[in-house]
Write an enzyme that holds these catalytic residues in place. Structure first.
Site, PDB file in Angstrom:
ATOM      1  N   CYS A   1       0.817  -1.228   0.000  1.00  0.00           N
ATOM      2  CA  CYS A   1       0.000   0.000   0.000  1.00  0.00           C
ATOM      3  C   CYS A   1       0.844   1.269   0.000  1.00  0.00           C
ATOM      4  O   CYS A   1       0.327   2.357  -0.212  1.00  0.00           O
ATOM      5  CB  CYS A   1      -0.944  -0.001   1.182  1.00  0.00           C
ATOM      6  SG  CYS A   1      -1.868  -1.513   1.301  1.00  0.00           S
TER       7      CYS A   1
ATOM      8  N   HIS B   1      -3.017   7.086   2.145  1.00  0.00           N
ATOM      9  CA  HIS B   1      -3.529   5.795   1.693  1.00  0.00           C
ATOM     10  C   HIS B   1      -4.920   5.579   2.291  1.00  0.00           C
ATOM     11  O   HIS B   1      -5.139   5.786   3.492  1.00  0.00           O
ATOM     12  CB  HIS B   1      -2.569   4.679   2.125  1.00  0.00           C
ATOM     13  CG  HIS B   1      -3.136   3.314   1.931  1.00  0.00           C
ATOM     14  ND1 HIS B   1      -3.735   2.924   0.754  1.00  0.00           N
ATOM     15  CD2 HIS B   1      -3.206   2.242   2.765  1.00  0.00           C
ATOM     16  CE1 HIS B   1      -4.144   1.671   0.874  1.00  0.00           C
ATOM     17  NE2 HIS B   1      -3.839   1.241   2.082  1.00  0.00           N
TER      18      HIS B   1
ATOM     19  N   ASN C   1     -10.127  -0.104   0.047  1.00  0.00           N
ATOM     20  CA  ASN C   1      -8.665  -0.045   0.049  1.00  0.00           C
ATOM     21  C   ASN C   1      -8.146  -0.616  -1.273  1.00  0.00           C
ATOM     22  O   ASN C   1      -8.272  -1.810  -1.521  1.00  0.00           O
ATOM     23  CB  ASN C   1      -8.158  -0.853   1.249  1.00  0.00           C
ATOM     24  CG  ASN C   1      -6.649  -0.930   1.334  1.00  0.00           C
ATOM     25  OD1 ASN C   1      -5.942  -0.599   0.395  1.00  0.00           O
ATOM     26  ND2 ASN C   1      -6.158  -1.374   2.482  1.00  0.00           N
TER      27      ASN C   1
HETATM   28  N1  ACO Z   1     -18.795  -8.063   9.326  1.00  0.00           N
HETATM   29  C1  ACO Z   1     -19.312  -8.339  10.552  1.00  0.00           C
HETATM   30  N2  ACO Z   1     -18.559  -8.702  11.604  1.00  0.00           N
HETATM   31  C2  ACO Z   1     -17.230  -8.788  11.405  1.00  0.00           C
HETATM   32  C3  ACO Z   1     -16.643  -8.532  10.160  1.00  0.00           C
HETATM   33  C4  ACO Z   1     -17.485  -8.158   9.102  1.00  0.00           C
HETATM   34  N3  ACO Z   1     -17.029  -7.874   7.875  1.00  0.00           N
HETATM   35  N4  ACO Z   1     -15.317  -8.691  10.280  1.00  0.00           N
HETATM   36  C5  ACO Z   1     -15.063  -9.040  11.548  1.00  0.00           C
HETATM   37  N5  ACO Z   1     -16.229  -9.109  12.235  1.00  0.00           N
HETATM   38  C6  ACO Z   1     -16.422  -9.427  13.636  1.00  0.00           C
HETATM   39  C7  ACO Z   1     -15.284 -10.236  14.207  1.00  0.00           C
HETATM   40  O1  ACO Z   1     -15.491 -11.605  13.916  1.00  0.00           O
HETATM   41  C8  ACO Z   1     -15.374  -9.916  15.673  1.00  0.00           C
HETATM   42  O2  ACO Z   1     -16.410 -10.698  16.229  1.00  0.00           O
HETATM   43  P1  ACO Z   1     -16.215 -11.377  17.681  1.00  0.00           P
HETATM   44  O3  ACO Z   1     -16.002 -10.222  18.621  1.00  0.00           O
HETATM   45  O4  ACO Z   1     -17.498 -12.089  17.869  1.00  0.00           O
HETATM   46  O5  ACO Z   1     -15.004 -12.239  17.540  1.00  0.00           O
HETATM   47  C9  ACO Z   1     -15.864  -8.464  15.694  1.00  0.00           C
HETATM   48  O6  ACO Z   1     -16.417  -8.205  14.391  1.00  0.00           O
HETATM   49  C10 ACO Z   1     -14.786  -7.462  15.975  1.00  0.00           C
HETATM   50  O7  ACO Z   1     -13.687  -7.735  15.134  1.00  0.00           O
HETATM   51  P2  ACO Z   1     -12.372  -6.934  15.277  1.00  0.00           P
HETATM   52  O8  ACO Z   1     -11.374  -7.481  14.295  1.00  0.00           O
HETATM   53  O9  ACO Z   1     -12.007  -6.819  16.701  1.00  0.00           O
HETATM   54  O10 ACO Z   1     -12.844  -5.487  14.763  1.00  0.00           O
HETATM   55  P3  ACO Z   1     -12.057  -4.136  14.827  1.00  0.00           P
HETATM   56  O11 ACO Z   1     -12.875  -3.142  15.532  1.00  0.00           O
HETATM   57  O12 ACO Z   1     -10.619  -4.314  15.190  1.00  0.00           O
HETATM   58  O13 ACO Z   1     -12.071  -3.715  13.276  1.00  0.00           O
HETATM   59  C11 ACO Z   1     -10.726  -3.680  11.299  1.00  0.00           C
HETATM   60  C12 ACO Z   1     -11.473  -4.537  12.303  1.00  0.00           C
HETATM   61  C13 ACO Z   1     -11.723  -2.794  10.577  1.00  0.00           C
HETATM   62  C14 ACO Z   1     -10.053  -4.605  10.281  1.00  0.00           C
HETATM   63  C15 ACO Z   1      -9.688  -2.828  12.074  1.00  0.00           C
HETATM   64  O14 ACO Z   1      -8.912  -3.640  12.898  1.00  0.00           O
HETATM   65  C16 ACO Z   1      -8.819  -2.068  11.146  1.00  0.00           C
HETATM   66  O15 ACO Z   1      -9.244  -1.151  10.499  1.00  0.00           O
HETATM   67  N6  ACO Z   1      -7.528  -2.440  11.052  1.00  0.00           N
HETATM   68  C17 ACO Z   1      -6.644  -1.861  10.086  1.00  0.00           C
HETATM   69  C18 ACO Z   1      -6.652  -2.762   8.939  1.00  0.00           C
HETATM   70  C19 ACO Z   1      -6.295  -2.084   7.668  1.00  0.00           C
HETATM   71  O16 ACO Z   1      -6.670  -0.967   7.415  1.00  0.00           O
HETATM   72  N7  ACO Z   1      -5.555  -2.817   6.863  1.00  0.00           N
HETATM   73  C20 ACO Z   1      -5.170  -2.397   5.623  1.00  0.00           C
HETATM   74  C21 ACO Z   1      -3.937  -1.545   5.708  1.00  0.00           C
HETATM   75  S1  ACO Z   1      -2.633  -2.262   4.905  1.00  0.00           S
HETATM   76  C22 ACO Z   1      -3.052  -2.397   3.390  1.00  0.00           C
HETATM   77  O17 ACO Z   1      -3.654  -1.464   2.915  1.00  0.00           O
HETATM   78  C23 ACO Z   1      -2.818  -3.647   2.616  1.00  0.00           C
END
Ligand code: ACO
Length: 326
Positions: free
Chosen positions: A112, A253, A283
């Site tokens: 990215c 990004h 993304n």
């Molecule tokens: N829909 C519904 N529920 C979901 C989904 C979905 N798509 N995805 C995960 N969940 C659930 C999980 O299973 C979890 O359930 P549980 O508590 O029963 O186990 C719950 O939602 C919470 O999941 P978390 O992973 O804790 O959610 P979080 O608030 O951390 O958000 C996210 C996840 C959006 C991925 C966040 O961590 C984030 O933004 N991280 C940065 C990731 C990123 O931007 N990566 C790309 C950058 S690098 C690149 O660009 C290649």
């Protein structure tokens, strides 16, 4: 000393739009979860166009809009983590497509941050004597996504964006300023995709086949981005005796609106100068910065003479900031 100028911007995305609600057919998710966690409302997903096709369309548009002939290009760089082939490089396919017979061409992969790393590499090529270059960030991340895996599938989209770059005199008002690149290889396992298994009759490779697709420690990536991107931006600004208050717009990004909001907060700024289109595209990795830049230039938001901070972060893990006077 020669200066470097972005002469033209362009982008291309596939026609097919997939909304958050449509994803419910393939996985247990909701518009409410995706919107509130990421700000993403939809993404463009390719049905036929490959990464090279999208990049080729960007290249056509760049040359047409700038009125440049393909044979005036000295080089083409494509930043991508989802090329059509390991060889030929996507940039070589683009070179053939536009008949840029005088240009050497190669791909660069910094996930990215790829477009930002590309700006540094292209800028140094121009400083080293080349006159005109093309840099494109292009991705078809839909082929690296496990469409049953809701924690990653909802985040990514396909697209490409690019720029034409030219060496100009030092007194041209448009210039590249400082850059800041950093790689934290020790954190590479936090975000992986596209594992290439060993397949020879002599090899033993017990890596699970599913490592072909995105695997991510979302929380770790979130923490890394919100902690290290503000530092990178500040380092790039300090190098030219500027502060965040001198920046007209931040083109970050587009991974997640919450990350962008948090970076603004860390820098002590309101959200207004942080441009965003993550709601429309998700993304798109190396394509996100040039797509956003092109939209902002075409909308008249970004104008000549403004100080712009371009910043990427992602797989590697990598981080990069490039300051420019547009
Ligand atoms: N829909 C519904 N529920 C979901 C989904 C979905 N798509 N995805 C995960 N969940 C659930 C999980 O299973 C979890 O359930 P549980 O508590 O029963 O186990 C719950 O939602 C919470 O999941 P978390 O992973 O804790 O959610 P979080 O608030 O951390 O958000 C996210 C996840 C959006 C991925 C966040 O961590 C984030 O933004 N991280 C940065 C990731 C990123 O931007 N990566 C790309 C950058 S690098 C690149 O660009 C290649």
């Amino acid at each position: 000393m020669a200066g470097i100028k972005i002469v033209q911007t362009a982008h291309e995305v596939p026609d097919k739009v997939v909304t958050n609600d449509e994803l419910k057919q393939y996985m247990d998710t909701s518009d409410e979860w995706i919107s509130s966690r990421t700000g993403i409302k939809q993404r463009h997903v390719t049905t036929t166009q490959t990464t090279a096709d999208l990049c080729g369309a960007v290249a056509d548009r760049l040359l047409t809009d700038a009125g440049w002939s393909a044979d005036s290009l000295d080089f083409i760089v494509v930043a991508t983590m989802s090329p059509d082939y390991m060889t030929p490089a996507t940039a070589a396919i683009v070179q053939h497509h536009i008949q840029a017979t005088n240009a050497f061409a190669f791909d660069l992969n910094a996930a990215c941050s790829g477009f930002i790393y590309g700006l540094k590499v292209a800028g140094d090529l121009l400083k080293g004597g080349q006159k005109r270059g093309m840099l494109i960030g292009g991705e078809t991340l839909s082929k690296l996504v496990d469409w049953q895996e809701r924690s990653t599938a909802v985040l990514f989209g396909d697209g490409a964006g690019g720029v034409l770059l030219e060496r100009v005199s030092d007194d041209d008002p448009s210039q590249f300023m400082s850059s800041d690149l950093q790689t934290l290889g020790e954190l590479g396992g936090r975000l992986t995709a596209g594992y290439q298994p060993l397949t020879s009759p002599f090899a033993t490779d017990d890596t699970d086949a599913h490592q072909r697709y995105f695997e991510m420690d979302g929380r770790a990536v979130y923490k890394f981005a919100t902690r290290d991107v503000p530092k990178s931006i500040n380092r790039a600004l300090q190098a030219v005796d500027k502060t965040v208050n001198d920046v007209d717009y931040f083109v970050l990004h587009q991974a997640n609106q919450r990350i962008i909001n948090q970076i603004a907060k860390q820098l002590g700024l309101p959200i207004d100068p942080f441009l965003s289109n993550v709601a429309h595209y998700g993304n798109t990795s190396a394509a996100s910065v040039p797509i956003l830049l092109d939209e902002a230039v075409r909308a008249g938001t970004i104008q000549r003479g403004q100080l712009i901070a371009l910043s990427g972060f992602g797989g590697g893990l990598t981080i990069g900031t490039q300051l420019i006077v547009f």
